[in-house]
Structure formats: C-alpha cells, structure tokens
Motif scaffolding. Structure first.
Motif, PDB file in Angstrom:
ATOM      1  N   LYS A  30      -2.408  10.088   4.271  1.00 29.58           N
ATOM      2  CA  LYS A  30      -3.534   9.718   3.410  1.00 29.58           C
ATOM      3  C   LYS A  30      -3.452   8.278   2.925  1.00 29.58           C
ATOM      4  O   LYS A  30      -4.446   7.704   2.499  1.00 29.58           O
ATOM      5  N   ALA A  31      -2.263   7.700   2.963  1.00 33.14           N
ATOM      6  CA  ALA A  31      -2.110   6.320   2.503  1.00 33.14           C
ATOM      7  C   ALA A  31      -0.941   5.702   3.245  1.00 33.14           C
ATOM      8  O   ALA A  31      -0.152   6.390   3.880  1.00 33.14           O
ATOM      9  N   TYR A  36       0.636   0.268  -4.442  1.00 26.67           N
ATOM     10  CA  TYR A  36      -0.712   0.650  -4.885  1.00 26.67           C
ATOM     11  C   TYR A  36      -1.375   1.354  -3.701  1.00 26.67           C
ATOM     12  O   TYR A  36      -2.023   0.693  -2.865  1.00 26.67           O
ATOM     13  N   PRO A  37      -1.212   2.654  -3.549  1.00 29.72           N
ATOM     14  CA  PRO A  37      -1.710   3.338  -2.352  1.00 29.72           C
ATOM     15  C   PRO A  37      -3.215   3.208  -2.131  1.00 29.72           C
ATOM     16  O   PRO A  37      -3.665   3.190  -0.993  1.00 29.72           O
ATOM     17  N   ARG A  38      -4.006   3.097  -3.199  1.00 20.83           N
ATOM     18  CA  ARG A  38      -5.457   3.007  -3.042  1.00 20.83           C
ATOM     19  C   ARG A  38      -5.896   1.547  -2.927  1.00 20.83           C
ATOM     20  O   ARG A  38      -5.441   0.689  -3.688  1.00 20.83           O
ATOM     21  N   SER A  85     -12.397  -4.594   1.632  1.00 20.55           N
ATOM     22  CA  SER A  85     -12.824  -4.782   0.244  1.00 20.55           C
ATOM     23  C   SER A  85     -13.775  -5.982   0.174  1.00 20.55           C
ATOM     24  O   SER A  85     -14.090  -6.607   1.189  1.00 20.55           O
ATOM     25  N   ASP A  89       0.806  -1.225   0.000  1.00 22.00           N
ATOM     26  CA  ASP A  89       0.000   0.000   0.000  1.00 22.00           C
ATOM     27  C   ASP A  89       0.837   1.272   0.000  1.00 22.00           C
ATOM     28  O   ASP A  89       0.289   2.370   0.043  1.00 22.00           O
ATOM     29  N   TRP A  90       2.164   1.147  -0.028  1.00 28.68           N
ATOM     30  CA  TRP A  90       3.015   2.325  -0.190  1.00 28.68           C
ATOM     31  C   TRP A  90       4.391   1.884  -0.649  1.00 28.68           C
ATOM     32  O   TRP A  90       4.718   0.692  -0.670  1.00 28.68           O
ATOM     33  N   GLU A 132       0.755  13.505   2.542  1.00 30.58           N
ATOM     34  CA  GLU A 132       0.500  12.628   1.398  1.00 30.58           C
ATOM     35  C   GLU A 132       1.370  11.375   1.426  1.00 30.58           C
ATOM     36  O   GLU A 132       0.917  10.284   1.094  1.00 30.58           O
ATOM     37  N   GLU A 178      -8.641   0.244  -3.798  1.00 28.89           N
ATOM     38  CA  GLU A 178      -9.285  -0.201  -5.029  1.00 28.89           C
ATOM     39  C   GLU A 178      -8.267  -0.669  -6.056  1.00 28.89           C
ATOM     40  O   GLU A 178      -8.511  -1.633  -6.796  1.00 28.89           O
ATOM     41  N   ASP A 179      -7.119   0.008  -6.106  1.00 19.12           N
ATOM     42  CA  ASP A 179      -6.091  -0.371  -7.081  1.00 19.12           C
ATOM     43  C   ASP A 179      -5.398  -1.675  -6.695  1.00 19.12           C
ATOM     44  O   ASP A 179      -5.063  -2.490  -7.570  1.00 19.12           O
ATOM     45  N   HIS A 214      -6.096   2.466   5.648  1.00 14.23           N
ATOM     46  CA  HIS A 214      -7.424   3.062   5.818  1.00 14.23           C
ATOM     47  C   HIS A 214      -7.433   4.227   6.808  1.00 14.23           C
ATOM     48  O   HIS A 214      -8.426   4.467   7.491  1.00 14.23           O
TER      49      HIS A 214
END
Length: 522
Positions: free
Chosen positions: A359-360, A226-228, A250, A17-18, A389, A230-231, A364
């Motif tokens: 933010k990421a 993939y920080p999001r 998810s 996620d990062w 960010e 959904e991605d 969450h």
C-alpha cells in the motif's frame, strides 16, 4: 549571517515514503529509502559520481580505491586502496578489510559468511574466482569469466544488498545476527540513532568528523517516513522537511510558484507488473498481450501523475547504458484487440486477476494497481487485490516469488547497470533463488543475457541487452508501466549544494542549509 555560520550546526530533514530497513547494507532489502541512507554512511571501492548532473549513465569514480587495473582479458581487477581511511569505530580500512567483507558475501567457508548477504549480492559476485591480498593496500580480485559491469554493479545501493564495506571488528563483535544498525562504515556520516515519528521509525545520521574526504557541511541528517504523498508534500510545504522524495503526481507547479526547487531528469526507475508464468491462464501469451493492450499508460501518466512520468518503452530503464530512447513499446492501447485476444485464448467467463502489492513505499502502487483493475473491467475481466501494509515486509514476500493463485505483483525498481535485466528475468534467477518473481524462462532470452553479461565491447554489449529486451517484450512476462520524469526529489531553497545526478539516490556530503532563506507557511 554567512553561509558557513548557517551551515555549521545545520540538520537536514529528509522525507521518505517508508521506513528505513535494518542498516546492514550487504544484507538489507529496503529499496531506495534504505539506499538513500546507506549512500551517506558506507562506501564501495568505486562509486557513482553523484556530483555530476549530466552523465547518463552515471560516471564511475574511485572511492575507497584510488585506482583499478583491469587485465586485457577482463578477468583480473587489481585495486590500489586509499590510505588513511578508518571505519567509524576507529578501526583501519585496508586490503584485509576488503577481503573480510567480500568473503562474507561469497565464501561459504568463511566464519563471517552470511547466507542473506550472499543471496542478495550473488549477481555481483558469482563470477568471482579468488580474492588475494597482495599488500596492506593492494588487493587482486580474479573472475572466472569476464563481467565488464563488475565495477558498475558495486555502485548499486540496495540492489538489494550492496557491495559496501563495514568494520570487520564490529562484525566479529556483533555477528551477522546482531550487526544491524551497529555496522560502522567509512562514509561522511555515521549512524546515530533511530527515533519515533507519527509515521514510524526515523533514522538520524551524524557527521563523521574524521572522514577521509573532508568533513561534511551538515552536522546531521534526519530521514523521516511519510507513507502518504499528501503528508510528504505537506511536510515540505510547512517546513517540516527540507528535502522530500517521491512527490511526482502532486502539485509540483504550486511548489515552484512558492519558491521550492522541483528537479527533473530521467533516472533508472520503472514501475512494472510481473506476471505469474505458472498461472494456467496467464501462461498463454495472448492473455498477457491482451492485458497490455487494455491499459492506456499515457492516460495513467497524465491523469494520475500529472505528466510527471512517461509510459515505459521496455524493461531497460532510462539512464542505464543500454537504454534505447527510440525503442517503441509493441502494444498500443486497443481494448478491441484485447477482447479479441481473450476470446482467442478461451479465457473463462468471470476470470479475475489477483493483484499483489504494497500500500505504500513503492511509489503510488495503489493508484497503479487500481488503474490496472479498472482497465481489466473495461474488457470484461475482474480483479482482486492482496495488499501488504508494510513495504519492507512486501519486499521480502515478493522476493519469494508469486504464490499459486496470484496473477501479478507490482514493483518499482531499476538500475543504472544493465545486468539488472538478467537479475529480474533470467531463468536461473527465478524466485526464491533470485528476483525473477514470476518464474519467466526462455532459452533465447537467457542466451542473449548470458552473452551480454560477458561481452567486453560496450557497443556490442548494449546491442545484446537491447535484443534481450525486445525478446522479453515479445514474450511479455512483465508489463512495464511508467518511467519517472519529474518530482523524484524536491527541496526548500534554503538547501544549498544539492546535486541531482541520473540516479535514485544523492550525496549530502556537500549540502548545507542557509537558515536566512525562508518561505512563508501555507
């Protein structure tokens, strides 16, 4: 086609996620994203048994050491080291390499001393009195006082920092300022390169052909950010990733329906808020209790995380030695009681809580912070956000402690090592000289944590940590929110040999992929 032929040149693609922090484990602070990479490349004297899926907490096994003899008073640790181990640059691992690495994190007079590595690893090494090389493969570490979690702490990847070993030859060549991404370890994979992705820098590891424990089945591993959420989910679903971390919240049932593997099990993971104990409003314990009563953590878990999390009972995480599943969080959801406490504390009209987070990269954080703000609004308080960010930048800012005017910061962390409670809440670890980012100080809690740290009997030590947790929950300098239950890691069925221990990272040494197994893209 046989499994071995499929595995021979396979590349495992892992969605994080990062981005991964600079790879110099003793001096890096990139969270578990970095730790999941470090685990494949570097080793300590003892490690978690990451092939054991049942043990809670994880079982400790020899790694670069073959054995340890601990004196009856708990002060001397005599390590016998593994023969024939070499760093990725070909240099020899031996007792001198162990001494060199430890002194980098501990000895102010050593030419290789790194203030950053010393800072990040202080909790694990501050009890150390001396390091003596007794032979090419024998080293004696003597402590000033008993620290029975000494071995367990050295297994904590990116705690931050890590008690792992890098090549002294490379460190002498590049120096502390130049060793990042150039630090050879001893593990089954070696750092290969960084590469560009649509979402930031990825890291590629290649197989260590000369690994002392036998060659891995994978040829390489690629870690992609993939920080999001959904991605990350889409990357797994569409076949861009073989393994994905952080998919809680998810549609995991849809993944299962399509044939993906969704793993469950408690790991040492807590989402929590840290109160600024220097803030004139939050320094009143009634205000902190009011905020706890204002939040329906069960609803947060169910609505935002689809029940893939659970409300955290306290600050001792699951899968840690002292975790008590029977302990009940003292503050029920009760907005009426929250408003009453605010009135009793004479909180000024229009008071707003300033919330800091990334933010990421923290799992969450946006949803959790926004839920806190919504809960505050329902008891007549306001909130404002200060977002960073970049996750790695946020970690370094957070490490400095909450600034004046900031009310809370958000973090997700935890260890399978009980001394973590001391690391984040003992007064002597107040930021910027530790990770007590909200400056909590209580003599009773400090005394309990000090006694627990030194107590050699496991049951007695666990009881002391539970007492410390109860005292901390009474004061509430931190607000535990959620523990993780499901979706920490998910993978494609072509991934074979994957083991899911009670830990926040995994070993990919025995993993392989079977390219004959397919799932049709959505």
């Amino acid at each position: 086609m046989t499994a071995s032929r499929n595995a021979r040149d396979s590349v495992l693609r892992v969605a994080l996620d990062w981005e991964v922090d600079a790879i110099d484990p003793p001096a890096s602070f990139g969270g578990w994203n970095t730790g999941r990479v470090v685990q494949q490349v570097f080793e300590s004297l003892y490690e978690d048994d990451l092939e054991d899926e049942a043990a809670s907490p994880t079982r400790l096994i020899p790694a670069l050491a073959t054995s340890v003899e601990i004196s009856g008073d708990g002060l001397e640790y005599l390590f016998r080291l593994r023969e024939g181990v070499r760093f990725h640059d070909g240099s020899r691992f031996d007792a001198e390499a162990v001494r060199f690495n430890i002194e980098r994190m501990w000895n102010l007079e050593a030419p290789q001393y790194s203030p950053v590595a010393a800072d990040y690893n202080r909790i694990g090494l501050e009890a150390l009195k001396s390091v003596e090389v007794l032979g090419p493969l024998t080293i004696l570490l003597t402590l000033k006082e008993p620290f029975p979690e000494f071995l367990r702490y050295m297994t904590q990847e990116d705690a931050p920092g890590a008690h792992v070993f890098i090549s002294p030859q490379a460190l002498k060549q590049h120096g502390n300022s130049g060793i990042a991404d150039l630090a050879p370890g001893t593990g089954p994979f070696r750092f290969d390169s960084r590469f560009s992705t649509p979402f930031g820098s990825g890291v590629r590891l290649s197989r260590n052909e000369d690994y002392w424990g036998g060659r891995s089945k994978l040829n390489a591993i690629e870690f992609r950010p993939y920080p999001r959420l959904e991605d990350r989910y889409r990357a797994l679903l569409d076949g861009e990733a073989d393994v994905a971390y952080g998919l809680e919240g998810s549609n995991l049932d849809e993944l299962v329906r399509r044939g993906f593997v969704v793993l469950e099990g408690q790991v040492p993971y807590i989402w929590y808020f840290i109160f600024n104990m220097r803030d004139p409003v939050l320094s009143d314990v009634r205000v902190r209790h009011a905020i706890a009563h204002a939040i329906d953590r069960e609803k947060l878990s169910n609505d935002f995380f689809s029940g893939h999390t659970a409300a955290a009972p306290g600050m001792l995480p699951p899968a840690s030695p002292a975790f008590d599943a029977d302990y009940n969080f003292p503050y029920e959801y009760d907005p009426k009681r929250a408003r009453q406490l605010l009135t009793e504390a004479s909180v000024p009209s229009g008071w707003r809580l300033r919330i800091m987070s990334a933010k990421a990269g923290s799992g969450h954080s946006v949803q959790i912070c926004e839920y806190l703000a919504k809960s505050l609004a329902e008891i007549g308080c306001g909130a404002e956000f200060v977002w960073t960010e970049d996750w790695i930048s946020y970690c370094n800012e957070w490490r400095s402690g909450l600034p004046d005017g900031a009310g809370v910061s958000q973090m997700s962390w935890g260890m399978s090592c009980d001394v973590w409670l001391e690391q984040v809440l003992h007064s002597r670890n107040s930021s910027p000289f530790g990770f007590n980012a909200g400056y909590y100080s209580n003599l009773v809690a400090d005394d309990l944590l000090d006694k627990a740290r030194r107590t050699q009997n496991d049951d007695q030590r666990g009881q002391l940590y539970r007492q410390a947790n109860a005292k901390i929950m009474e004061d509430l300098p931190v607000l535990p929110m959620l523990n993780l239950l499901r979706g920490n890691v998910c993978y494609h069925p072509r991934v074979k040999g994957f083991r899911n221990p009670r830990q926040n990272w995994h070993s990919f040494k025995n993993v392989w992929t079977d390219s004959d197994i397919l799932i049709e893209p959505v």
